[in-house]
Design a protein around this motif. Structure first.
Motif, PDB file in Angstrom:
ATOM      1  N   TRP A   1      41.841  57.892  39.815  1.00 26.32           N
ATOM      2  CA  TRP A   1      42.034  56.499  40.239  1.00 26.32           C
ATOM      3  C   TRP A   1      40.744  55.928  40.805  1.00 26.32           C
ATOM      4  CZ3 TRP A   1      46.162  53.738  39.057  1.00 26.32           C
ATOM      5  CH2 TRP A   1      47.417  54.347  38.908  1.00 26.32           C
ATOM      6  N   ARG A   2      40.528  54.638  40.586  1.00 29.47           N
ATOM      7  CA  ARG A   2      39.526  53.912  41.352  1.00 29.47           C
ATOM      8  C   ARG A   2      40.192  53.511  42.666  1.00 29.47           C
ATOM      9  NH1 ARG A   2      35.029  52.879  38.423  1.00 29.47           N
ATOM     10  NH2 ARG A   2      35.218  52.822  36.146  1.00 29.47           N
ATOM     11  N   VAL A   3      39.473  53.716  43.747  1.00 24.81           N
ATOM     12  CA  VAL A   3      40.039  53.482  45.076  1.00 24.81           C
ATOM     13  C   VAL A   3      39.221  52.413  45.783  1.00 24.81           C
ATOM     14  CG1 VAL A   3      40.703  54.519  47.275  1.00 24.81           C
ATOM     15  CG2 VAL A   3      40.791  55.886  45.167  1.00 24.81           C
ATOM     16  N   GLY A   4      39.854  51.271  46.094  1.00 25.81           N
ATOM     17  CA  GLY A   4      39.145  50.193  46.777  1.00 25.81           C
ATOM     18  C   GLY A   4      38.011  49.662  45.919  1.00 25.81           C
ATOM     19  N   GLY A   5      36.927  49.284  46.588  1.00 27.19           N
ATOM     20  CA  GLY A   5      35.760  48.773  45.871  1.00 27.19           C
ATOM     21  C   GLY A   5      35.851  47.322  45.476  1.00 27.19           C
ATOM     22  N   LEU A   6      36.970  46.651  45.763  1.00 27.10           N
ATOM     23  CA  LEU A   6      37.152  45.251  45.429  1.00 27.10           C
ATOM     24  C   LEU A   6      37.175  44.421  46.705  1.00 27.10           C
ATOM     25  CD1 LEU A   6      40.005  45.647  42.781  1.00 27.10           C
ATOM     26  CD2 LEU A   6      37.536  45.570  42.373  1.00 27.10           C
ATOM     27  N   LYS A   7      36.916  43.141  46.563  1.00 26.30           N
ATOM     28  CA  LYS A   7      36.952  42.250  47.709  1.00 26.30           C
ATOM     29  C   LYS A   7      38.393  41.958  48.113  1.00 26.30           C
ATOM     30  CE  LYS A   7      32.596  39.937  46.525  1.00 26.30           C
ATOM     31  NZ  LYS A   7      31.957  38.634  46.188  1.00 26.30           N
ATOM     32  N   ALA A   8      38.538  41.512  49.358  1.00 23.40           N
ATOM     33  CA  ALA A   8      39.868  41.113  49.835  1.00 23.40           C
ATOM     34  C   ALA A   8      40.411  40.030  48.912  1.00 23.40           C
ATOM     35  CB  ALA A   8      39.767  40.598  51.267  1.00 23.40           C
ATOM     36  N   PRO A   9      41.708  40.074  48.621  1.00 15.98           N
ATOM     37  CA  PRO A   9      42.771  40.870  49.231  1.00 15.98           C
ATOM     38  C   PRO A   9      43.047  42.191  48.524  1.00 15.98           C
ATOM     39  CG  PRO A   9      43.742  39.262  47.789  1.00 15.98           C
ATOM     40  CD  PRO A   9      42.260  39.043  47.699  1.00 15.98           C
ATOM     41  N   LEU A  10      42.141  42.625  47.647  1.00 14.96           N
ATOM     42  CA  LEU A  10      42.366  43.855  46.887  1.00 14.96           C
ATOM     43  C   LEU A  10      41.535  45.005  47.429  1.00 14.96           C
ATOM     44  CD1 LEU A  10      42.381  42.345  43.277  1.00 14.96           C
ATOM     45  CD2 LEU A  10      44.352  42.899  44.718  1.00 14.96           C
ATOM     46  N   ARG A  11      41.115  44.884  48.693  1.00 21.65           N
ATOM     47  CA  ARG A  11      40.226  45.888  49.267  1.00 21.65           C
ATOM     48  C   ARG A  11      40.855  47.282  49.258  1.00 21.65           C
ATOM     49  NH1 ARG A  11      39.056  43.299  53.535  1.00 21.65           N
ATOM     50  NH2 ARG A  11      37.051  42.463  52.835  1.00 21.65           N
ATOM     51  N   ASN A  12      42.153  47.356  49.422  1.00 19.17           N
ATOM     52  CA  ASN A  12      42.830  48.652  49.477  1.00 19.17           C
ATOM     53  C   ASN A  12      43.568  49.000  48.190  1.00 19.17           C
ATOM     54  OD1 ASN A  12      42.059  49.050  52.220  1.00 19.17           O
ATOM     55  ND2 ASN A  12      43.739  47.713  52.875  1.00 19.17           N
ATOM     56  N   ALA A  13      43.307  48.253  47.149  1.00 20.26           N
ATOM     57  CA  ALA A  13      44.009  48.508  45.890  1.00 20.26           C
ATOM     58  C   ALA A  13      43.614  49.857  45.301  1.00 20.26           C
ATOM     59  CB  ALA A  13      43.706  47.392  44.898  1.00 20.26           C
ATOM     60  N   VAL A  14      44.558  50.463  44.614  1.00 23.00           N
ATOM     61  CA  VAL A  14      44.321  51.668  43.825  1.00 23.00           C
ATOM     62  C   VAL A  14      44.524  51.237  42.376  1.00 23.00           C
ATOM     63  CG1 VAL A  14      45.073  54.018  43.355  1.00 23.00           C
ATOM     64  CG2 VAL A  14      45.149  53.125  45.692  1.00 23.00           C
ATOM     65  N   TRP A  15      43.522  51.434  41.546  1.00 19.77           N
ATOM     66  CA  TRP A  15      43.564  50.743  40.267  1.00 19.77           C
ATOM     67  C   TRP A  15      42.771  51.478  39.193  1.00 19.77           C
ATOM     68  CZ3 TRP A  15      38.771  48.448  38.627  1.00 19.77           C
ATOM     69  CH2 TRP A  15      37.758  48.500  39.589  1.00 19.77           C
ATOM     70  N   HIS A  16      42.936  51.003  37.981  1.00 18.01           N
ATOM     71  CA  HIS A  16      42.111  51.475  36.866  1.00 18.01           C
ATOM     72  C   HIS A  16      42.186  50.451  35.742  1.00 18.01           C
ATOM     73  CE1 HIS A  16      39.653  54.385  34.805  1.00 18.01           C
ATOM     74  NE2 HIS A  16      39.855  55.268  35.774  1.00 18.01           N
ATOM     75  N   THR A  17      41.098  50.316  35.050  1.00 14.90           N
ATOM     76  CA  THR A  17      41.050  49.493  33.840  1.00 14.90           C
ATOM     77  C   THR A  17      40.701  50.402  32.664  1.00 14.90           C
ATOM     78  OG1 THR A  17      38.701  48.992  34.127  1.00 14.90           O
ATOM     79  CG2 THR A  17      40.282  47.473  35.131  1.00 14.90           C
ATOM     80  N   GLY A  18      40.924  49.910  31.476  1.00 20.24           N
ATOM     81  CA  GLY A  18      40.602  50.722  30.316  1.00 20.24           C
ATOM     82  C   GLY A  18      40.521  49.901  29.051  1.00 20.24           C
ATOM     83  N   ALA A  19      39.861  50.462  28.053  1.00 20.67           N
ATOM     84  CA  ALA A  19      39.725  49.761  26.777  1.00 20.67           C
ATOM     85  C   ALA A  19      39.411  50.748  25.666  1.00 20.67           C
ATOM     86  CB  ALA A  19      38.629  48.705  26.854  1.00 20.67           C
ATOM     87  N   THR A  20      39.892  50.434  24.504  1.00 22.93           N
ATOM     88  CA  THR A  20      39.452  51.047  23.257  1.00 22.93           C
ATOM     89  C   THR A  20      38.984  49.889  22.382  1.00 22.93           C
ATOM     90  OG1 THR A  20      41.611  50.816  22.186  1.00 22.93           O
ATOM     91  CG2 THR A  20      41.233  52.830  23.453  1.00 22.93           C
ATOM     92  N   PRO A  21      38.280  50.152  21.303  1.00 24.36           N
ATOM     93  CA  PRO A  21      37.928  49.031  20.431  1.00 24.36           C
ATOM     94  C   PRO A  21      39.174  48.256  20.010  1.00 24.36           C
ATOM     95  CG  PRO A  21      36.685  50.981  19.814  1.00 24.36           C
ATOM     96  CD  PRO A  21      37.691  51.425  20.840  1.00 24.36           C
ATOM     97  N   GLY A  22      39.265  46.994  20.445  1.00 23.33           N
ATOM     98  CA  GLY A  22      40.387  46.145  20.056  1.00 23.33           C
ATOM     99  C   GLY A  22      41.507  46.023  21.055  1.00 23.33           C
ATOM    100  N   TYR A  23      41.521  46.866  22.097  1.00 21.54           N
ATOM    101  CA  TYR A  23      42.601  46.822  23.089  1.00 21.54           C
ATOM    102  C   TYR A  23      42.029  46.981  24.497  1.00 21.54           C
ATOM    103  CZ  TYR A  23      46.523  47.170  19.797  1.00 21.54           C
ATOM    104  OH  TYR A  23      47.458  46.921  18.818  1.00 21.54           O
ATOM    105  N   SER A  24      42.721  46.424  25.498  1.00 24.02           N
ATOM    106  CA  SER A  24      42.345  46.622  26.896  1.00 24.02           C
ATOM    107  C   SER A  24      43.592  46.584  27.759  1.00 24.02           C
ATOM    108  CB  SER A  24      41.340  45.551  27.353  1.00 24.02           C
ATOM    109  OG  SER A  24      41.804  44.253  27.065  1.00 24.02           O
TER     110      SER A  24
END
Length: 523
Positions: free
Chosen positions: A323-346
């Motif tokens: 997981w990506r942990v934090g690293g975003l500005k408020a109000p997502l400072r404490n978010a636990v998140w992930h993004t992803g992509a393949t060619p053609g999809y995200s």
């Protein structure tokens, strides 16, 4: 992925003070009526779809018991209407799923986070035996094994029918130079999770796709999840879209049959929402069974730390176990998140602990040069969900348009120059040409012809051109055409210059270069 979320505090002082008093008096979850907030997210997502020309998108706001609001718009790669049952690929959102599968083995005592990878994969020799022997399962999960970002291109995105299994791809890592000792530096690369896939297969003696389905996907209720080419065919996965000279085209239909552990995992909106709900319940299934223990859940959402040197305080990486942990500005400072992509999809998944809610979003458009503009829809929607405020920074895809049209223009120019140079070699100039003029024009066109070749060098540093072509098809195609035309121009211009230099000087040449007529045509 970079996020561009900024606060907009432009109210007059009295109004701002009144707003702060209202917020202080109300509980956080009541900052805006859910219906209003969902409507705001809907409107924002539709605006971003239009801005990025995304053909199809599906998203949901998810609670511990499942989706509480969901919407689907647009068309899939076959021209059919997108619904909650339309399958998408999720890219690196597969990584927290893989990490969950690894943690089930840790909980069962079949694997330890501090096991050296070579204990399970003797053929693992990344960085040499001394370095490889110190890389642990934890290092792979936290992206601190020392593998550079470019390692992804060495082992990922294999689409051939006879692609080797994960363990058989390890040898490709032998020639890569580590970024530093294990645990000393953070570098995000799918190669770490390809190796984890091989570790799981070695421990379970089963294909990763079978184990992840039995240990994670089925308990979570993700019955229509896509893990390989066979399940993609079974679920009728449509092709994704990539931009081709400014227009989305459904051309991305390839899949790594052994890539579910790092990126080639997918499914419907319901599948992705089911995984988010499992995480909101702390790893507990709807039947009360546990995929993850509370301790495992906490550990996965704890940032990794780099090895401290000289007594310095440890540096946090912003990445936990999958997981990506934090690293975003408020109000997502404490978010636990992930993004992803393949060619053609995200795809994107955000857990917002303060509200015990999640947002999942998937779309059938992606290209590396549109990363910021395409991914912004998830960050903006998550911010609205978290505090009701509209994002004020929505990046345009200017980088993409600049890259594709400039490379196309360069290719067209050099194709014309190649034709002109061929005529000069075959027939010579239309009028007598001075040697100085020929040399000057030769030097100029050689410099122009070298531009695409020089541009391909740094691109090739990150992987083979074929790999880049899958992610940036139009710009890389134009650049390759420009490189071939540029190289041909250089050869033909040099041939013309050499022949001119060898030609005896005529009476006109003896009278001085400054009185010579210019070489005919565009030169």
């Amino acid at each position: 992925m970079r996020c561009f979320l900024r606060r907009a505090l432009t109210r007059a002082t009295p109004l701002l003070l009144g707003l702060l008093l209202c917020v202080a008096a109300a509980p956080p979850a009541a900052a805006a009526a859910p219906a209003d907030r969902y409507a705001a997210i809907d409107a924002y997502v539709r605006d971003r779809m239009e801005a990025t020309r995304t053909p199809g998108l599906s998203y949901a706001v998810v609670g511990p018991e499942g989706p509480v609001h969901q919407r689907s718009w647009g068309e899939d790669g076959r021209g059919e209407r997108v619904t909650a049952d339309t399958p998408f690929l999720w890219g690196s959102v597969a990584k927290p799923v893989t990490a969950t599968a690894v943690m089930t083995l840790v909980q069962d005592g079949r694997l330890d986070l501090d096991d050296p990878v070579v204990d399970h994969l003797p053929a693992f020799r990344f960085g040499g035996p001394a370095h490889a022997g110190k890389v642990t399962v934890r290092h792979l999960l936290e992206q601190t094994s020392g593998m550079p970002e470019s390692a992804t291109f060495e082992v990922a995105d294999c689409y051939d029918a006879d692609c080797p299994a994960p363990a058989e791809r390890l040898a490709a890592l032998d020639r890569i130079e580590p970024t530093g000792p294990p645990g000393a530096a953070y570098a995000y690369t799918s190669a770490n999770y390809l190796v984890l896939t091989a570790v799981v297969e070695a421990v379970t003696h089963r294909p990763f796709t079978q184990y992840v389905r039995q240990a994670v996907l089925s308990p979570a209720g993700m019955d229509t999840a896509i893990t390989d080419k066979a399940s993609a065919r079974e679920q009728h996965l449509p092709p994704g879209h990539q931009m081709l000279w400014g227009r989305p085209a459904a051309v991305a239909d390839e899949m790594d049959d052994h890539g579910a552990g790092y990126g080639y995992l997918g499914g419907t909106l319901t599948d992705l929402a089911d995984f988010a709900s499992l995480q909101l319940r702390g790893g507990k299934t709807t039947d009360g069974d546990r995929v993850l223990t509370p301790a495992s859940t906490r550990l996965m959402r704890t940032e990794g730390t780099l090895t401290a040197e000289g007594g310095d305080s440890p540096t946090r990486t912003g990445y936990g176990l999958g997981w990506r942990v934090g690293g975003l500005k408020a109000p997502l400072r404490n978010a636990v998140w992930h993004t992803g992509a393949t060619p053609g999809y995200s795809a994107m998944l955000f857990l917002i602990p303060e509200r015990n809610v999640a947002l999942v979003l998937q779309q059938n458009l992606y290209g590396l040069l549109q990363d910021e503009s395409v991914m912004q829809v998830g960050f903006g929607a998550a911010r609205i969900l978290a505090d009701g405020r509209q994002p004020t920074d929505d990046p345009a895809a200017s980088l993409y348009y600049w890259a594709v049209w400039s490379s196309t223009a360069l290719a067209a120019l050099l194709l014309l120059s190649t034709g002109r140079a061929a005529l000069l070699v075959k027939h010579g100039p239309l009028e007598p040409a001075s040697r100085k003029g020929v040399l000057a024009r030769t030097a100029g066109w050689c410099a122009v012809g070298a531009v695409p070749l020089l541009l391909l060098v740094p691109l090739a540093h990150y992987g083979d051109v074929l790999g880049l072509l899958r992610w940036i098809p139009d710009a890389v195609t134009a650049l390759c055409v420009a490189a071939v035309a540029g190289g041909t121009t250089i050869v033909l211009r040099l041939a013309h210059a050499i022949r001119t230099m060898r030609r005896p000087l005529g009476p006109r040449s003896l009278s001085g270069d400054r009185h010579e007529p210019a070489e005919g045509g565009a030169g």
